[in-house]
Scaffold this active site. Structure first.
Site, PDB file in Angstrom:
ATOM      1  N   GLY A   3       0.769  -1.245   0.000  1.00 43.50           N
ATOM      2  CA  GLY A   3       0.000   0.000   0.000  1.00 43.50           C
ATOM      3  C   GLY A   3       0.796   1.289   0.000  1.00 43.50           C
ATOM      4  O   GLY A   3       0.261   2.332   0.361  1.00 43.50           O
ATOM      5  N   SER A   4       2.060   1.236  -0.442  1.00 45.12           N
ATOM      6  CA  SER A   4       2.812   2.497  -0.428  1.00 45.12           C
ATOM      7  C   SER A   4       2.254   3.474  -1.464  1.00 45.12           C
ATOM      8  O   SER A   4       2.251   4.686  -1.241  1.00 45.12           O
ATOM      9  CB  SER A   4       4.312   2.265  -0.616  1.00 45.12           C
ATOM     10  OG  SER A   4       4.600   1.824  -1.915  1.00 45.12           O
ATOM     11  N   ASN A   5       1.766   2.973  -2.585  1.00 44.34           N
ATOM     12  CA  ASN A   5       1.126   3.870  -3.565  1.00 44.34           C
ATOM     13  C   ASN A   5      -0.193   4.417  -3.024  1.00 44.34           C
ATOM     14  O   ASN A   5      -0.516   5.585  -3.263  1.00 44.34           O
ATOM     15  CB  ASN A   5       0.878   3.156  -4.891  1.00 44.34           C
ATOM     16  CG  ASN A   5       2.093   3.170  -5.786  1.00 44.34           C
ATOM     17  OD1 ASN A   5       2.421   4.201  -6.372  1.00 44.34           O
ATOM     18  ND2 ASN A   5       2.786   2.045  -5.861  1.00 44.34           N
TER      19      ASN A   5
ATOM     20  N   LEU B   9      -4.603  -7.161  -7.121  1.00 46.88           N
ATOM     21  CA  LEU B   9      -4.249  -8.347  -7.907  1.00 46.88           C
ATOM     22  C   LEU B   9      -5.417  -9.128  -8.497  1.00 46.88           C
ATOM     23  O   LEU B   9      -5.206 -10.064  -9.256  1.00 46.88           O
ATOM     24  CB  LEU B   9      -3.399  -9.294  -7.045  1.00 46.88           C
ATOM     25  CG  LEU B   9      -2.052  -8.703  -6.606  1.00 46.88           C
ATOM     26  CD1 LEU B   9      -1.280  -9.712  -5.773  1.00 46.88           C
ATOM     27  CD2 LEU B   9      -1.225  -8.261  -7.805  1.00 46.88           C
TER      28      LEU B   9
ATOM     29  N   HIS C 279       0.905  -0.307 -13.882  1.00 46.04           N
ATOM     30  CA  HIS C 279       1.656  -1.556 -14.055  1.00 46.04           C
ATOM     31  C   HIS C 279       3.148  -1.214 -13.988  1.00 46.04           C
ATOM     32  O   HIS C 279       3.585  -0.247 -14.625  1.00 46.04           O
ATOM     33  CB  HIS C 279       1.310  -2.196 -15.403  1.00 46.04           C
ATOM     34  CG  HIS C 279       1.974  -3.524 -15.574  1.00 46.04           C
ATOM     35  ND1 HIS C 279       1.509  -4.664 -14.937  1.00 46.04           N
ATOM     36  CD2 HIS C 279       3.073  -3.895 -16.259  1.00 46.04           C
ATOM     37  CE1 HIS C 279       2.310  -5.674 -15.242  1.00 46.04           C
ATOM     38  NE2 HIS C 279       3.262  -5.240 -16.043  1.00 46.04           N
TER      39      HIS C 279
ATOM     40  N   ASP D  20      -4.227  -5.917 -18.003  1.00 49.08           N
ATOM     41  CA  ASP D  20      -3.168  -5.059 -18.557  1.00 49.08           C
ATOM     42  C   ASP D  20      -3.343  -4.722 -20.037  1.00 49.08           C
ATOM     43  O   ASP D  20      -2.378  -4.486 -20.745  1.00 49.08           O
ATOM     44  CB  ASP D  20      -1.782  -5.715 -18.385  1.00 49.08           C
ATOM     45  CG  ASP D  20      -1.469  -5.954 -16.914  1.00 49.08           C
ATOM     46  OD1 ASP D  20      -1.994  -5.194 -16.082  1.00 49.08           O
ATOM     47  OD2 ASP D  20      -0.710  -6.877 -16.630  1.00 49.08           O
TER      48      ASP D  20
HETATM   49  C1  GRF Z   1       3.439  -1.332  -7.594  1.00 52.39           C
HETATM   50  O1  GRF Z   1       4.705  -1.553  -8.155  1.00 52.39           O
HETATM   51  C2  GRF Z   1       2.389  -1.299  -8.666  1.00 52.39           C
HETATM   52  O2  GRF Z   1       2.848  -0.840  -9.895  1.00 52.39           O
HETATM   53  C3  GRF Z   1       2.026  -2.738  -8.813  1.00 52.39           C
HETATM   54  O3  GRF Z   1       2.090  -3.254  -7.498  1.00 52.39           O
HETATM   55  C4  GRF Z   1       3.012  -2.500  -6.722  1.00 52.39           C
HETATM   56  C5  GRF Z   1       2.305  -2.059  -5.480  1.00 52.39           C
HETATM   57  O4  GRF Z   1       3.172  -1.513  -4.536  1.00 52.39           O
HETATM   58  N1  GRF Z   1       0.806  -2.890  -9.531  1.00 52.39           N
HETATM   59  P1  GRF Z   1       2.596  -0.854  -3.215  1.00 52.39           P
HETATM   60  O5  GRF Z   1       1.684  -1.877  -2.558  1.00 52.39           O
HETATM   61  O6  GRF Z   1       1.846   0.369  -3.614  1.00 52.39           O
HETATM   62  O7  GRF Z   1       3.783  -0.545  -2.377  1.00 52.39           O
END
Ligand code: GRF
Length: 190
Positions: A13-15, A86, A105, A146
């Site tokens: 969940g860092s994004n 996912l 992606h 994708d």
């Molecule tokens: C990211 O690299 C995103 O592109 C991919 O999964 C990863 C998720 O990373 N789809 P995080 O959970 O946001 O750290």
């Protein structure tokens, strides 16, 4: 307050965190809901600490999508951002939010995409193929993994000595830099 955004995430969940922080300071939108399919996903703690509503739905609920759609409607969600999510997006959601669901992606599609291509597998495949560049692809979600139309790509180098975690780190930096910005531009159009 702008558009109401839901983030879907299955992992760390860092994004998701980066998107929440960004939109906290933006007039264009706000992340008001995070949905996940994993009861032990790192994203849950992370976003709840930030005061964001987070709900877990089991994999079979993601197949029909009914409970998910209800949760989205309850929060008046305008736009959906996938960040490390996912599972396949159920058809009823695709129909309810046409061109309002985007994914990121961690490679340059159409290369290194498709079923099973996630996380370190993507970065390892990039290294194994001897690529000198990789990057990120932000794209709309349609009925195939994708394959939705591409909105934005950015590149970074891959060095001969890189491990998959070196590549992952460089790609993550691109994600943090560009994903919120690109989503913001899309929000102005919806
Ligand atoms: C990211 O690299 C995103 O592109 C991919 O999964 C990863 C998720 O990373 N789809 P995080 O959970 O946001 O750290």
């Amino acid at each position: 307050m702008g558009k109401r955004i839901a983030v879907f995430a299955s992992g760390n969940g860092s994004n998701a965190e980066n998107l929440i922080t960004y939109f906290d300071k933006s007039e264009s939108g706000r992340v008001v809901l995070v949905l996940t399919n994993k009861a032990d996903a790192g994203v849950i703690d992370r976003v709840e600490k930030m005061g964001i509503l987070c709900k877990v739905f089991a994999n079979d609920q993601w197949k029909t999508g009914e409970a998910i759609l209800k949760a989205l409607h309850e929060e008046d969600i305008d736009f959906i951002v996938l960040a490390g999510f996912l599972l396949r997006i159920p058809l009823n959601l695709l129909h309810a939010y046409p061109h309002h669901i985007v994914n990121i992606h961690p490679a340059l599609l159409p290369k290194f995409g498709g079923k099973g291509m996630y996380g370190d597998r993507v970065h390892q495949a990039v290294i194994d193929a001897g690529e000198t560049h990789t990057g990120i692809t932000i794209h709309y979600i349609d009925e195939h993994y994708d394959e939705g139309s591409i909105i934005f790509q950015a590149e970074c180098p891959v060095y001969p000595t890189d491990t998959s975690s070196d590549v992952a780190e460089r790609v993550h930096q691109l994600e943090y830099r560009y994903y919120p910005d690109v989503v913001e531009q899309l929000l102005y159009k919806v």
